[in-house]
Enzyme design. Structure first.
Site, PDB file in Angstrom:
ATOM      1  N   CYS A 180       5.960   3.348   6.906  1.00 23.61           N
ATOM      2  CA  CYS A 180       4.814   3.090   6.111  1.00 23.61           C
ATOM      3  C   CYS A 180       3.986   2.778   6.104  1.00 23.61           C
ATOM      4  CB  CYS A 180       6.153   2.854   4.460  1.00 23.61           C
ATOM      5  SG  CYS A 180       6.773   1.054   5.909  1.00 23.61           S
TER       6      CYS A 180
ATOM      7  N   ARG B  18      -1.375 -15.496  -4.072  1.00 25.58           N
ATOM      8  CA  ARG B  18      -0.652 -14.340  -2.902  1.00 25.58           C
ATOM      9  C   ARG B  18      -0.743 -16.057  -1.290  1.00 25.58           C
ATOM     10  NH1 ARG B  18       1.106  -8.470  -0.883  1.00 25.58           N
ATOM     11  NH2 ARG B  18       3.178  -8.882  -0.493  1.00 25.58           N
TER      12      ARG B  18
ATOM     13  N   TYR C 146      -5.480 -12.825  -5.150  1.00 22.14           N
ATOM     14  CA  TYR C 146      -4.903 -12.324  -3.628  1.00 22.14           C
ATOM     15  C   TYR C 146      -5.903 -13.248  -2.349  1.00 22.14           C
ATOM     16  CZ  TYR C 146      -3.876  -9.536  -0.182  1.00 22.14           C
ATOM     17  OH  TYR C 146      -3.286  -8.609   1.399  1.00 22.14           O
ATOM     18  N   GLY C 147      -5.058 -14.103  -1.892  1.00 24.40           N
ATOM     19  CA  GLY C 147      -5.270 -14.966  -1.176  1.00 24.40           C
ATOM     20  C   GLY C 147      -4.327 -14.941   0.275  1.00 24.40           C
TER      21      GLY C 147
ATOM     22  N   CYS D 218       0.691  -1.444  -0.016  1.00 24.46           N
ATOM     23  CA  CYS D 218      -0.197   0.206  -0.134  1.00 24.46           C
ATOM     24  C   CYS D 218       0.745   1.401   0.527  1.00 24.46           C
ATOM     25  CB  CYS D 218      -1.081   0.411   1.775  1.00 24.46           C
ATOM     26  SG  CYS D 218      -1.751  -1.401   1.024  1.00 24.46           S
TER      27      CYS D 218
HETATM   28 FE1  SF4 Z   1       9.008   1.264   5.664  1.00 22.87          FE
HETATM   29 FE2  SF4 Z   1      10.759   2.359   7.895  1.00 22.87          FE
HETATM   30 FE3  SF4 Z   1      11.740   0.590   6.070  1.00 22.87          FE
HETATM   31 FE4  SF4 Z   1      10.887   2.757   5.202  1.00 22.87          FE
HETATM   32  S1  SF4 Z   1      12.528   2.466   7.008  1.00 22.87           S
HETATM   33  S2  SF4 Z   1      10.400   1.218   4.065  1.00 22.87           S
HETATM   34  S3  SF4 Z   1       9.252   3.682   6.894  1.00 22.87           S
HETATM   35  S4  SF4 Z   1      10.122   0.361   7.661  1.00 22.87           S
END
Ligand code: SF4
Ligand code: ADP
Length: 730
Positions: free
Chosen positions: A352, A223, A170-171, A31
């Site tokens: 993220c 998946r 997608y599973g 995502c």
């Molecule tokens: Fe995600 Fe942190 Fe890796 Fe960046 S550094 S991709 S925010 S887990």
């Protein structure tokens, strides 16, 4: 430098059905907050990885029908011709780099609450989602099963028309096909429930139908969470997992395998706090024993040694990656060119993911400030616009924000002096990485340390001045730099100021021998007694991390929390294991309580809801609610204060107040960034440093330039017409 020949195996092409992956680097679906609504963002973020050497990039989960609507989160959608058109921007851009584009066709059942579409989600049986609040699904009858399978087929045709090379059923993460397979959800007694063969029927039939529809044009991927990690009640790899792989193998061109479910998908996207690189291998390695098709697995792979081992040992054929591709879209290129120390290693913080979990604003990354900014700000992670002036820049503070600002300014060709009183780059991160499980967060510092050292070698006018005297306003003015960036960070409050009362707490004073800020705990100079009370109104990692650290060291720890303890860790997927860890260590929590005053050896706590549920106007000077009578005393030997932070902005404020002296000292501008501006996430501090470095030659660098928005405008075409263009500012 050439790459190590032992990594050559990672660059061998591999056939998946009718398509060829040019190497073994594969960006699995993840995502980003673009979906099909922000085609520019989607196209730029994914295609950039094609430039960076990845062989395939996928959409995030992509809904096949309004019955699978995850609003307030943001998925992609392939419901109609509009979505086809928007997603085509992504596939066209990806193809320019000779990479493949994949779509993760998704139907969520009760885990997709349909808040926008107001449709009825359907599932194998009726159940209440353990992931989504108040969301049930309707049990499908046989006609509805065929209908939903047709949704997959129709979506697959649209996906092919949009230019996708790889089409997923997608599973994983407990979405529909896995719901049929898993007896936790599937309580049916007809031919779709009961025995494994029956529970697998929905998935197998769907694969057959999708394959028949588009299988000669597209590779068919699935998946599959090969073990849901709950033991014999659900899917276990050596029981149903391997058997299902055997059954579906002839219908699949590519297996994308992982572990876990949706409610605890941190078992899949494992944070570095709990899981190291390759943590899924003990489960996923079995798949290759029964499949004749290419298999890919994930596990935060950033180290080419580990990746090579995965392939040579036959645990998987292809290296799947989401987070490593976000932190460094050029990871494959850097390995290919032997530029190992240029890799921006994912630190596994899951920030993220936190943005998607919050509800779909653009993804951000702690390591890579350009993630999500490719289209709207035109930021390329490896290319920088040339300096537009000869101004020299002094950066005070080499924490995440200052170090990032200095790095990007140096990349642009500016002469930069990066100045810090500390002996090491990294700022507050240097102590944060000593907290339990947070060692890998140090890669953030290491990347900047390495890059700055290299850039200084290239431009001898740049200086890294560590272990210096604390910078004063006088010293800044006399330094001789034309532009000054203040990145002096933030500190934890010493007087108990907090987000609940917005005021100090009487009796709280971290200069007393039995009270400590987090910095003081981490410094380790002040003695800490046996019974520790940790008072918190912060909602991220500091309070639980300190509790873990102190409890592990043998202290009896009680947390008094006036806010939802570690609430943000729900979004980073660290919460469940963090709670298990605190439970294991016997840490006690007095929740919904905060502190009214502190005396030597004790604090007075009160229930934050203890002031009466009814309010009435009682005249001036009288609270409209009843007096809170829930106060009681709790004893401690040491009190740890995680109540809130404040910016260390005294230097900036003094410089601002002396603006009249700037010109005579040759100073053109003084700016504040990072936590010194406002205390935020490390990702935000990094972004702040990156942004000012890119915009230092703008008219008002303190304030961000506008960015391109992808919005529907009344009376105008929904999106700009003409030729689609991604414009990097280089
Ligand atoms: Fe995600 Fe942190 Fe890796 Fe960046 S550094 S991709 S925010 S887990
Ligand atoms: P951020 O997260 O915003 O980058 P940090 O708190 O991690 O901020 O880093 C701030 C850095 O600034 C620390 O390394 C600290 O030593 C340094 N620093 C703070 N004040 C001064 C000062 N007056 N002179 C030199 N360095 C300073």
């Amino acid at each position: 430098m050439a790459r190590d020949p032992k990594h050559d195996i990672l660059f061998q092409p591999i056939q998946i059905g009718p398509k060829t992956l040019r190497n073994r680097f594969y960006q699995v679906p993840h995502c980003i907050g673009a979906g099909s609504d922000k085609p520019g963002f989607q196209a730029a973020h994914r295609s950039l990885k094609g430039e960076g050497g990845w062989a395939a990039m996928n959409t995030e989960y992509c809904s096949i029908h309004p019955e699978s609507d995850d609003t307030m989160r943001l998925s992609a959608r392939i419901w109609d011709e509009g979505d086809v058109r928007n997603l085509r921007a992504m596939t066209d851009e990806i193809h320019k780099y000779g990479a493949l584009a994949g779509i993760e066709m998704w139907y969520g059942g009760a885990h997709a609450p349909c808040l926008e579409s107001r449709c009825t989600p359907r599932g194998p049986s009726q159940y209440a989602s353990e992931f989504e609040t108040l969301s049930y699904c309707k049990e499908m009858d046989l006609a509805e099963i065929a209908m939903v399978q047709q949704y997959y087929v129709d979506a697959a045709y649209r996906a092919r028309d949009a230019g996708f090379d790889i089409v997923y059923v997608y599973g994983a993460h407990s979405y529909l096909p896995l719901q049929f397979l898993n007896p936790y959800y599937n309580k049916r007694t007809d031919k779709y429930g009961g025995s494994l063969e029956n529970r697998a029927r929905f998935w197998i039939e769907t694969l057959e139908k999708v394959r028949k529809a588009v299988g000669s044009d597209c590779a068919i991927a699935t998946r599959f969470a090969v073990d849901t990690i709950y033991g014999p009640e659900q899917i276990e790899i050596e029981v149903d997992g391997m058997k299902f792989v055997e059954m579906a193998d002839p219908l699949v061109d590519l297996w994308d395998v992982d572990v876990g479910d949706i409610a605890e998908w941190g078992e899949d996207a494992g944070p570095s706090r709990f899981y190291q690189q390759g943590h899924q291998v003990p489960w996923t390695r079995f798949v290759k024993q029964v499949s004749k098709k290419p298999v890919l697995g994930v596990g935060r792979y950033t180290d080419p040694e580990k990746m090579t081992e995965i392939v040579t040992k036959g645990f998987a054929d292809i290296i799947g990656a989401a987070r490593p591709s976000i932190a460094d879209p050029f990871l494959p290129k850097k390995i290919e060119e032997g530029r190992y120390d240029d890799i921006r290693v994912c630190i596994g913080c899951n920030v993220c993911i936190s943005r998607w979990e919050i509800g779909g604003p653009p993804m951000i990354c702690t390591q890579n400030a350009t993630a999500g900014e490719e289209y709207r700000r035109g930021w390329h992670p490896e290319k920088f616009p040339k300096a537009q002036t000869k101004d020299s820049v002094l950066v005070v503070g080499a924490g995440p924000s200052g170090a990032e600002a200095a790095r990007v300014l140096m990349e642009r060709g500016y002469t930069v002096h990066l100045y810090d009183k500390a002996e090491k780059i990294g700022g507050h991160l240097n102590s944060v990485v000593t907290l339990p499980g947070l060692g890998e967060w140090g890669y953030h510092r290491d990347y900047r340390e390495t890059q700055i050292a290299k850039l200084i070698k290239k431009n001898k006018d740049c200086v890294l001045a560590l272990g210096q005297k604390p910078m004063t306003a006088d010293a800044v003015l006399q330094y001789g730099a034309e532009k000054v960036i203040i990145a002096t960070g933030s500190s934890w409050n010493t007087d108990g100021t907090n987000c609940l009362t917005h005021a100090p707490i009487p009796g709280v004073d971290a200069s007393l021998p039995d009270q400590l800020t987090p910095e003081q705990v981490l410094e380790g100079k002040k003695p800490i007694g046996k019974r520790v009370v940790l008072l918190t109104s912060d909602t991220y990692f500091m309070a639980p991390s300190l509790a873990e650290k102190l409890a592990t060291a043998g202290h009896e720890v009680t947390i008094v929390s006036g806010t939802h303890l570690a609430n943000y860790m729900h979004f980073t997927l660290e919460y469940p294991n963090m709670m298990r860890r605190l439970h294991e260590l016997g840490v006690k929590e007095i929740g919904h309580h905060f502190c009214s005053r502190v005396e030597r050896g004790r604090l007075e706590v009160y229930n934050i809801w203890g002031d009466g549920s009814k309010r009435s106007y009682r005249g001036p000077g009288v609270s409209p609610r009843d007096a809170n009578k829930s106060h009681r005393w709790v004893e401690f030997d040491s009190l740890v204060l995680v109540t809130g932070r404040h910016s260390d902005n005294a230097l900036y404020n003094e410089l601002k107040s002396r603006e009249a002296e700037w010109a005579q000292n040759g100073v053109k501008g003084v700016y504040v960034i990072g936590d010194a501006e406002i205390p935020r996430l490390i990702a935000d501090a990094t972004f702040s440093g990156h942004r000012i470095a890119r915009e230092i030659d703008a008219a008002t660098p303190q304030y961000p330039l506008p960015y391109k928005r992808e919005v529907a405008v009344w009376g105008a075409a929904h999106m700009p017409g003409g030729e689609f263009k991604i414009e990097y500012k280089v």
